[in-house]
Design a protein around this motif. Structure first.
Motif, PDB file in Angstrom:
ATOM      1  N   UNK A  32       7.677   5.800  -1.221  1.00 35.30           N
ATOM      2  CA  UNK A  32       7.558   4.565  -0.452  1.00 35.30           C
ATOM      3  C   UNK A  32       6.928   3.531  -1.364  1.00 35.30           C
ATOM      4  N   UNK A  33       7.612   2.408  -1.530  1.00 36.36           N
ATOM      5  CA  UNK A  33       7.106   1.321  -2.363  1.00 36.36           C
ATOM      6  C   UNK A  33       6.831   0.132  -1.468  1.00 36.36           C
ATOM      7  N   UNK A  34       5.626  -0.410  -1.553  1.00 34.24           N
ATOM      8  CA  UNK A  34       5.204  -1.529  -0.721  1.00 34.24           C
ATOM      9  C   UNK A  34       5.050  -2.778  -1.577  1.00 34.24           C
ATOM     10  N   UNK A  35       5.608  -3.872  -1.102  1.00 35.29           N
ATOM     11  CA  UNK A  35       5.456  -5.183  -1.755  1.00 35.29           C
ATOM     12  C   UNK A  35       5.310  -6.213  -0.659  1.00 35.29           C
ATOM     13  N   UNK A  36       4.226  -6.948  -0.670  1.00 35.05           N
ATOM     14  CA  UNK A  36       3.903  -7.914   0.383  1.00 35.05           C
ATOM     15  C   UNK A  36       3.897  -7.200   1.726  1.00 35.05           C
ATOM     16  N   UNK A  37       4.681  -7.610   2.699  1.00 36.83           N
ATOM     17  CA  UNK A  37       4.649  -6.972   4.017  1.00 36.83           C
ATOM     18  C   UNK A  37       5.898  -6.128   4.270  1.00 36.83           C
ATOM     19  N   UNK A  38       6.541  -5.647   3.217  1.00 37.49           N
ATOM     20  CA  UNK A  38       7.734  -4.823   3.362  1.00 37.49           C
ATOM     21  C   UNK A  38       7.573  -3.534   2.560  1.00 37.49           C
TER      22      UNK A  38
END
Length: 65
Positions: A32-38
Motif C-alpha cells: 500500500x502506497x500513500x500519497x497525500x489523501x490517496x
C-alpha cells in the motif's frame, strides 16, 4: 510595530508542509502506497492491483496488523 510582529513567518513554517509519501507491505505480492489523501495497492509488477483508497485527510503513518 509590536515586539512580536517579526514572528509571523516563523509561526507559519509548518502549516504549508505536505505529508511525506508512505508505504507498507500488505502481503507477499502487494504493498500500500500513500500519497497525500490517496492510497494505492500495488503489485509486484508495479501496477495498481485494487481500487484506490481515499482518506479525508492524509495519514500520518501506515501500519499493518
Amino acid at each position: 510595530m509590536g515586539a512580536l510582529s517579526g514572528l509571523t513567518g516563523y509561526m507559519t513554517l509548518g502549516l504549508g508542509a505536505k505529508p511525506k509519501p508512505a508505504s507498507v507491505r500488505i502481503s507477499e505480492k502487494e504493498a500500500l502506497i500513500s500519497k497525500d489523501s490517496e492510497g494505492l495497492m500495488v503489485g509486484l509488477d508495479t501496477k495498481v492491483s485494487r481500487t484506490s483508497i481515499e482518506w479525508p485527510a492524509p495519514p500520518e503513518e501506515l501500519g499493518m496488523l
